[in-house]
Design an enzyme around this catalytic site. Structure first.
Site, PDB file in Angstrom:
ATOM      1  N   HIS A 290       0.860  -1.186   0.000  1.00  0.00           N
ATOM      2  CA  HIS A 290       0.000   0.000   0.000  1.00  0.00           C
ATOM      3  C   HIS A 290       0.893   1.231   0.000  1.00  0.00           C
ATOM      4  O   HIS A 290       2.033   1.194   0.476  1.00  0.00           O
ATOM      5  CB  HIS A 290      -0.889   0.004   1.242  1.00  0.00           C
TER       6      HIS A 290
ATOM      7  N   GLU B 290       0.939   3.837   1.818  1.00  0.00           N
ATOM      8  CA  GLU B 290       1.404   4.217   3.150  1.00  0.00           C
ATOM      9  C   GLU B 290       2.598   3.364   3.582  1.00  0.00           C
ATOM     10  O   GLU B 290       3.591   3.874   4.111  1.00  0.00           O
ATOM     11  CB  GLU B 290       0.294   4.062   4.200  1.00  0.00           C
TER      12      GLU B 290
ATOM     13  N   CYS C  12      -6.134   1.767   6.021  1.00  0.00           N
ATOM     14  CA  CYS C  12      -6.685   0.498   6.501  1.00  0.00           C
ATOM     15  C   CYS C  12      -6.003   0.111   7.815  1.00  0.00           C
ATOM     16  O   CYS C  12      -5.067   0.776   8.271  1.00  0.00           O
ATOM     17  CB  CYS C  12      -6.469  -0.593   5.451  1.00  0.00           C
TER      18      CYS C  12
ATOM     19  N   CYS D  78      -2.144  -0.480   7.557  1.00  0.00           N
ATOM     20  CA  CYS D  78      -1.362   0.754   7.444  1.00  0.00           C
ATOM     21  C   CYS D  78      -1.386   1.550   8.746  1.00  0.00           C
ATOM     22  O   CYS D  78      -0.370   2.127   9.144  1.00  0.00           O
ATOM     23  CB  CYS D  78      -1.874   1.588   6.273  1.00  0.00           C
TER      24      CYS D  78
END
Length: 151
Positions: free
Chosen positions: A56, A58, A86, A89
């Site tokens: 992701h 992040e 999420c 993260c």
């Protein structure tokens, strides 16, 4: 938009990263880690490209920032991301000791900060200051347009 705030300026860079990820058929999310006024980590989603469910934006930006500093702790750093993070993260942000999170649009299904407030559970030993809604309309439109094209 005249007299942009620092948050808006950094979010615009995260939006550019999200747009780039979307052009590569990734979910259009972009993230920056900023320390002081310097970007020390920047990435767009790359789960498909990297064949990695943890890639992701992040996570990648945090890894880059940690490498840049030579430290897995990012105390004093802010993370800017186009969409509400999420649970995975958010956990990485907690472990990295990110001081501030700034995000654009809410993510009703998997957002772990406001939509599904995981931080209120009370067992974390770190608190993150949260600012939401920065360029929310633009960030939300990136996601909705992306998924509309995929259907």
């Amino acid at each position: 938009m005249l007299n942009k705030t620092k948050d808006e300026i950094f979010m615009e860079e995260a939006i550019r990263l999200a747009e780039r990820a979307g052009r590569m058929s990734e979910v259009p999310v972009g993230a920056l880690v900023v320390l002081g006024d310097k970007v020390i980590g920047a990435a767009g989603n790359a789960s498909i490209k990297n064949i990695d469910p943890t890639a992701h934006a992040e996570m990648l930006a945090i890894k880059q920032a940690s490498s840049h500093l030579g430290n897995y702790r990012l105390a004093g750093a802010s993370l800017y991301v186009t969409i509400e993070p999420c649970t995975m993260c958010l956990g990485a942000m907690m472990h990295a000791r990110i001081s501030r999170l700034v995000f654009g649009a809410l993510e009703a299904k998997s957002g772990a900060v406001v939509s599904n407030d995981v931080m209120s559970v009370g067992h974390f030993n770190h608190a993150i200051e949260v600012t939401s809604g920065v360029r929310a309309e633009t960030c939300g439109r990136l996601m909705s347009d992306f998924f509309r094209r995929r259907r």
